[in-house]
Structures are given as structure tokens and as C-alpha cells.
Write a protein that holds these residues in place. Sequence first.
Motif, PDB file in Angstrom:
ATOM      1  N   LEU A  30       8.189  -8.109 -16.180  1.00 12.83           N
ATOM      2  CA  LEU A  30       6.907  -7.568 -15.186  1.00 12.83           C
ATOM      3  C   LEU A  30       7.381  -7.119 -13.962  1.00 12.83           C
ATOM      4  N   GLY A  31       5.763  -6.592 -13.497  1.00 14.02           N
ATOM      5  CA  GLY A  31       6.543  -6.449 -12.181  1.00 14.02           C
ATOM      6  C   GLY A  31       6.026  -4.661 -11.823  1.00 14.02           C
ATOM      7  N   ASP A  32       6.600  -4.109 -10.194  1.00 13.28           N
ATOM      8  CA  ASP A  32       5.883  -2.949 -10.126  1.00 13.28           C
ATOM      9  C   ASP A  32       7.284  -1.875  -9.867  1.00 13.28           C
ATOM     10  N   GLN A  33       6.746  -0.861  -9.723  1.00 14.45           N
ATOM     11  CA  GLN A  33       7.310   0.477  -9.259  1.00 14.45           C
ATOM     12  C   GLN A  33       6.680   0.847  -8.786  1.00 14.45           C
ATOM     13  N   VAL A  34       8.255   1.941  -8.079  1.00 17.71           N
ATOM     14  CA  VAL A  34       7.337   2.856  -6.666  1.00 17.71           C
ATOM     15  C   VAL A  34       8.520   3.388  -6.583  1.00 17.71           C
ATOM     16  N   GLU A  35       7.827   4.982  -6.662  1.00 12.41           N
ATOM     17  CA  GLU A  35       8.819   6.302  -6.225  1.00 12.41           C
ATOM     18  C   GLU A  35       8.525   6.871  -5.106  1.00 12.41           C
ATOM     19  N   VAL A  36       9.901   7.492  -4.230  1.00 17.62           N
ATOM     20  CA  VAL A  36       9.490   7.551  -2.791  1.00 17.62           C
ATOM     21  C   VAL A  36      10.191   8.768  -2.411  1.00 17.62           C
ATOM     22  N   SER A  37       9.811   9.435  -1.864  1.00 18.44           N
ATOM     23  CA  SER A  37      10.385  11.324  -1.961  1.00 18.44           C
ATOM     24  C   SER A  37      10.085  11.514  -0.526  1.00 18.44           C
ATOM     25  N   LEU A  38      11.373  12.010   0.285  1.00 24.93           N
ATOM     26  CA  LEU A  38      10.974  12.733   1.543  1.00 24.93           C
ATOM     27  C   LEU A  38      10.128  13.850   1.549  1.00 24.93           C
ATOM     28  N   SER A  39       9.014  13.700   2.753  1.00 26.60           N
ATOM     29  CA  SER A  39       8.109  14.941   2.568  1.00 26.60           C
ATOM     30  C   SER A  39       9.267  15.608   4.212  1.00 26.60           C
ATOM     31  N   VAL A  67       2.711  -0.106   4.800  1.00 26.34           N
ATOM     32  CA  VAL A  67       2.950  -0.583   4.994  1.00 26.34           C
ATOM     33  C   VAL A  67       4.301  -1.562   5.438  1.00 26.34           C
ATOM     34  N   ALA A  68       5.141  -1.708   4.345  1.00 27.34           N
ATOM     35  CA  ALA A  68       5.966  -2.805   4.757  1.00 27.34           C
ATOM     36  C   ALA A  68       7.599  -1.215   5.310  1.00 27.34           C
ATOM     37  N   ILE A  69       7.282   0.015   4.176  1.00 31.89           N
ATOM     38  CA  ILE A  69       8.339   0.996   4.758  1.00 31.89           C
ATOM     39  C   ILE A  69       7.665   1.068   6.373  1.00 31.89           C
ATOM     40  N   GLN A  70       6.874   1.426   6.800  1.00 38.63           N
ATOM     41  CA  GLN A  70       6.486   1.429   7.885  1.00 38.63           C
ATOM     42  C   GLN A  70       7.276   0.460   9.278  1.00 38.63           C
ATOM     43  N   ALA A  71       7.716  -1.020   8.666  1.00 37.81           N
ATOM     44  CA  ALA A  71       8.175  -1.829   9.494  1.00 37.81           C
ATOM     45  C   ALA A  71       9.148  -1.332   9.265  1.00 37.81           C
ATOM     46  N   MET A  72      10.379  -1.068   8.288  1.00 39.25           N
ATOM     47  CA  MET A  72      11.864  -0.312   8.456  1.00 39.25           C
ATOM     48  C   MET A  72      11.975   0.925   8.947  1.00 39.25           C
ATOM     49  N   LEU A  73      11.001   1.267   9.007  1.00 39.66           N
ATOM     50  CA  LEU A  73      11.140   2.902   9.936  1.00 39.66           C
ATOM     51  C   LEU A  73      11.350   2.924  11.317  1.00 39.66           C
ATOM     52  N   ASP A  74      10.384   2.110  11.684  1.00 43.44           N
ATOM     53  CA  ASP A  74       9.810   1.307  13.104  1.00 43.44           C
ATOM     54  C   ASP A  74      11.029   0.797  13.582  1.00 43.44           C
ATOM     55  N   HIS A  75      12.126  -0.176  12.763  1.00 38.03           N
ATOM     56  CA  HIS A  75      12.666  -0.464  13.168  1.00 38.03           C
ATOM     57  C   HIS A  75      14.488   0.493  13.092  1.00 38.03           C
ATOM     58  N   LEU A  76      14.638   1.442  12.819  1.00 40.50           N
ATOM     59  CA  LEU A  76      15.758   2.508  12.503  1.00 40.50           C
ATOM     60  C   LEU A  76      14.691   3.917  13.425  1.00 40.50           C
ATOM     61  N   GLY A  77      13.678   4.151  13.992  1.00 37.64           N
ATOM     62  CA  GLY A  77      13.398   5.265  15.058  1.00 37.64           C
ATOM     63  C   GLY A  77      13.421   6.394  14.019  1.00 37.64           C
ATOM     64  N   PHE A  78      13.096   5.475  12.702  1.00 34.97           N
ATOM     65  CA  PHE A  78      12.963   7.211  11.916  1.00 34.97           C
ATOM     66  C   PHE A  78      11.582   7.994  11.598  1.00 34.97           C
ATOM     67  N   THR A  79      10.985   9.333  12.213  1.00 36.69           N
ATOM     68  CA  THR A  79      10.238  10.003  12.317  1.00 36.69           C
ATOM     69  C   THR A  79       9.665  11.149  11.497  1.00 36.69           C
ATOM     70  N   LYS A  80      10.582  11.362  10.393  1.00 37.24           N
ATOM     71  CA  LYS A  80      10.050  11.805   9.651  1.00 37.24           C
ATOM     72  C   LYS A  80       9.622  11.617   7.895  1.00 37.24           C
ATOM     73  N   GLY A  81       8.603  12.498   7.396  1.00 34.06           N
ATOM     74  CA  GLY A  81       7.845  11.405   6.773  1.00 34.06           C
ATOM     75  C   GLY A  81       8.318  11.131   5.465  1.00 34.06           C
ATOM     76  N   MET A  82       7.616  10.404   3.919  1.00 30.37           N
ATOM     77  CA  MET A  82       7.892   9.988   2.842  1.00 30.37           C
ATOM     78  C   MET A  82       6.651  10.339   2.125  1.00 30.37           C
ATOM     79  N   GLU A  83       7.488  10.509   0.938  1.00 32.58           N
ATOM     80  CA  GLU A  83       5.169  10.322   0.591  1.00 32.58           C
ATOM     81  C   GLU A  83       5.738   9.285  -1.130  1.00 32.58           C
TER      82      GLU A  83
END
Length: 309
Positions: A30-39, A67-83
Motif C-alpha cells: 500500500l502506498g503512493d507514487q510520485v513522478e518528478v520532472s525537471l522543468s 511543500v516537502a520538495i520546496q523545503a529540500m530545494l531551499d536548503h540546496l539553493g536550487f532555483t530551477k523548476g520541477m513538475e
Amino acid sequence: MKKTIRAFAPATVANVSCGFDILGFAIDELGDQVEVSLSETPGLKVVKIEGDGGRLPYEAEKNTCTVAIQAMLDHLGFTKGMEISLYKGLPLGSGMGSSAASAAAALVAANALLGYPFDKKQLVNFAIEAERIACGAAHADNVAPSLLGGFVLIRDYEPLDVIKLPVPKGLYCTLLHPHLELNTSDSRSVLRTQISLKDSTIQSGNIAGLIAGLFQEDYNLISRSLKDVIAEPTRALLIPGFYELREAIQTIGALGSGISGSGPTIFTLSPSQAIAKEVGSAGKEVFKKIGLDVDVYISEVNDRGAYVI
């Protein structure tokens, strides 16, 4: 072509009776799936949600994945996009860590997309920010086992201190999910704000006994320790059939039962698959008598956690 990563994160049982906000374990399948792409477009964008009945938000500041991904990206200073595309395998408001599984799968996929800058234990820090959005409290007893698998102890939150515990061989879980929804915020609102010294002492002993039982693979000790004197007495009143189920499984050989997370799902731990199946059958009869449909899931404890598909 866009580079795309897809990840899976499992359902979880939080609290585990006596371990309110500090214990949890993961479930198989049982669980969820998430797909992430660079944008090429800056920022995070939710482009698809399936399996939620149209109820989850697409706004980046409200969706647990973003919200979870943004917290990680803020820590990394990553400014590009994701879908982000979310595929729900868990019902909402079920007490099986639905919001946590979404956040965990999103983080594992995004982390892989960026070349694994963090290990899974480090990702817990970002996942709890999604829980803050989902239910108003940044607790880790769902997201930590969903990411890491197995039994997990949250020793402290300041700073976050997560310890993975051993899983005894042959330990099975039966989940009974009655067809009603119970929001975490509502379930938390009925909790007592003060507890007695006596209850605190009893609860501490049960937590210690449960953890010792896991290390020693002592099923009798685990069974004696699966008792909650703090949250369960008030939360159980919100779950029809809770005490009837507990009475029905007394002679089956299960180790004990409790509320999964904030409910309404009820979990039972058993020392074998055969007993876990008996618990499921007994549970169906209980909920049939009170006129509620129920989903039954039988699983070993998932020791793998979230992973890239």
C-alpha cells in the motif's frame, strides 16, 4: 526530453498504541507514487493528481509533495523548476499516513533527480514540513517510517533524532479501514492537554517494553506493551467498532491492537500470517454487524521504505 524520476512510498502505522508521535512502522504494497520532472520554468508545479477524487490542492504552497520538495530545494539553493505528478494509492483521512506517503515519495524522486544530495534519513527533515501543512503539526512518526521502512523511533524533534528499530521475523500487521473519514486535526482536538503522573509512568513503561520487545524478538513483551493510556481512551470514541473488534480478537492469538495514526483505521499485530488473516475475518464480521463497510489489508512490516521505481 525531460528527465523524469518516479518513486513509491508506503503506508504507515503511527503511534503504535503507546508511542504517541514518537513511534511508527511501514506497511508493504500500500502506498503512493510520485513522478518528478525537471522543468525550464522556475518554481514547482503540480501537473497531475490521480486517485484523490479531485480533493487535493494543486497549489504548490498547499500540496504536501511540493511543500516537502520546496523545503529540500531551499536548503540546496536550487532555483530551477520541477513538475510533479501524484498518484494516490491511499485513501485520505484514513490514519495510514496518506499525506506522509505523498511527501516521502516526492522527496525520494526529487532527491534522485538531483543526484542524491541527501540520504533518506536526512530527507525526514524536509518531509515533516509537509506534515505541518497537512495536519498542523510537524510530526515524523509517519514520514520517517515511510522513508526508512521498518519500525522507527523519533527520540526528539529539537534537533530531529530518528532511530530505526529492528523488526522481529514473522511479525504481521492487519489493517482494518472502516469506510469513514477522520481528519487528523479533529482527532488531535479531543486529546487531553494534561496527563497524570500515573498515566505518564504507565505509558513510559509500555514504550520501553515495546522497544525492548522488538530488540529481543519477544512477542509476549510486545503484547504486554501494546497499551495506550493517553490518546486511545478519547480517540477510540470517534471510531465505531473499536472496542468490539478488540473483544473479538482476544482468543485468536493476536499480540494487540490500536488506532493507526489518528484513525479510523485500526491495526493489529500478530505473530504469524495465519493469525493476521483470522483477525481480518473477525474484523469484517464486527463491522458488518454495525453496518460499516471495511477494507482489510494484511502485510508484513515493510523494512525497505520509499524507493525509486
